[in-house]
Design a protein around this motif. Structure first.
Motif: not given
Ligand SMILES: [Zn+2]
Length: 272
Positions: A137, A141, A173, A177-178, A245, A271
């Motif tokens: 992640f 990002d 993501r 997303p998480s 997103c 999120s």
């Protein structure tokens, strides 16, 4: 104007120079390219070996681990004599033995927000060869914010997946997303991996890096490729940008500040 290839380079790269779309100018593009590989393990091994063999001029390697005997079943850039040594050193020695045209930049550190932001500024492409969700992640990002292509790969037991996340397209993501709750899917724990699966996925990642740098073929940036070794199937699933997103959506983050890259990597208030 870039220097011409020398006679040893014309010989070394002759088989790829015989391909119509790869001439000396394209080979010079590879020799001046800078690729950052995050992780020198199962995926990083084939990625580094093939990118080095093909003549990528600068390979950065981020890895803070040391070589363990249990790595050798799939992390083929390392050998028995490397057990106990830092992975960046072991990988760099293998690359130097393979191709003296390649400069290796060793980063024997754990990727954190400051490190990854400053490093990404200096590379053309970043390759996801990590084995845990927080690092994946974080690099996704940072790559999104820096407009650097992020070539994703992941493996688990007999299966693997791969996609190139290019600027303007979907990101990791959009797919996830998480991270799953650590209680459900422990991250960074030893897990079973069939020995050749990271080799297969890592080769696909290296291929997409080369295609992107050479501007040949169609980089796989809009479908997630999944490979299942048990029945030798490859499936591709379309992936589009997710308007919600938390990173690349219109209301996505503008910096890594305040994002907690531990556990589930959720972005507060973003999120779903
Ligand atoms: Zn996204």
């Amino acid at each position: 104007m870039a220097d011409a290839l020398d006679s040893a380079q014309r010989d070394r790269y002759s088989r790829q120079l015989l391909i119509d779309s790869i001439g000396e100018a394209e080979q010079r593009t590879l020799l001046t390219a800078r690729v950052l590989v995050v992780g020198a393990g199962g995926l990083g091994s084939p990625v580094l070996q093939y990118l080095a063999a093909s003549g990528i001029g600068t390979l950065g390697i981020i890895d803070d681990g040391t070589v363990k005997r249990s790595n050798l079943q799939r992390q083929v850039i390392h050998g028995v004599d490397d057990v106990g040594d830092p992975k960046v050193d072991s990988a760099a020695e293998a690359i130097e033995a393979l191709n003296p045209d390649v400069t290796v930049e060793k980063h024997p550190i754990r990727a954190d927000t400051d490190v990854i932001e400053s490093l990404l500024e200096r590379y053309d492409v970043v390759v996801d060869a990590v084995d845990n969700f927080p690092a994946r992640f974080l690099v996704n990002d940072a790559a999104q914010l820096a407009d650097v292509p992020f070539i994703h790969g992941a493996v688990y037991k007999y299966e693997g997946q791969m996609i190139a996340f290019l600027p303007g397209g979907p990101c990791y993501r959009c797919l996830l997303p998480s991270a799953p709750d650590p209680d459900v899917a422990p991250s960074g724990e030893p897990m079973g991996i069939f020995p050749t699966v990271p080799g297969t996925i890592g080769c696909l990642q290296a291929t997409e890096v080369l295609k992107y740098l050479l501007d040949v073929g169609e980089v796989l940036d809009d479908q997630l490729l999944r490979y299942d070794a048990t029945d030798a199937t490859v499936t591709r699933t379309p992936l589009e940008r997710d308007p919600e997103c938390p990173v690349c959506g219109p209301d996505g983050i503008e910096s890594l500040d305040g994002v907690d890259y531990s556990g589930c990597c959720r972005i507060e208030g973003k999120s779903r």
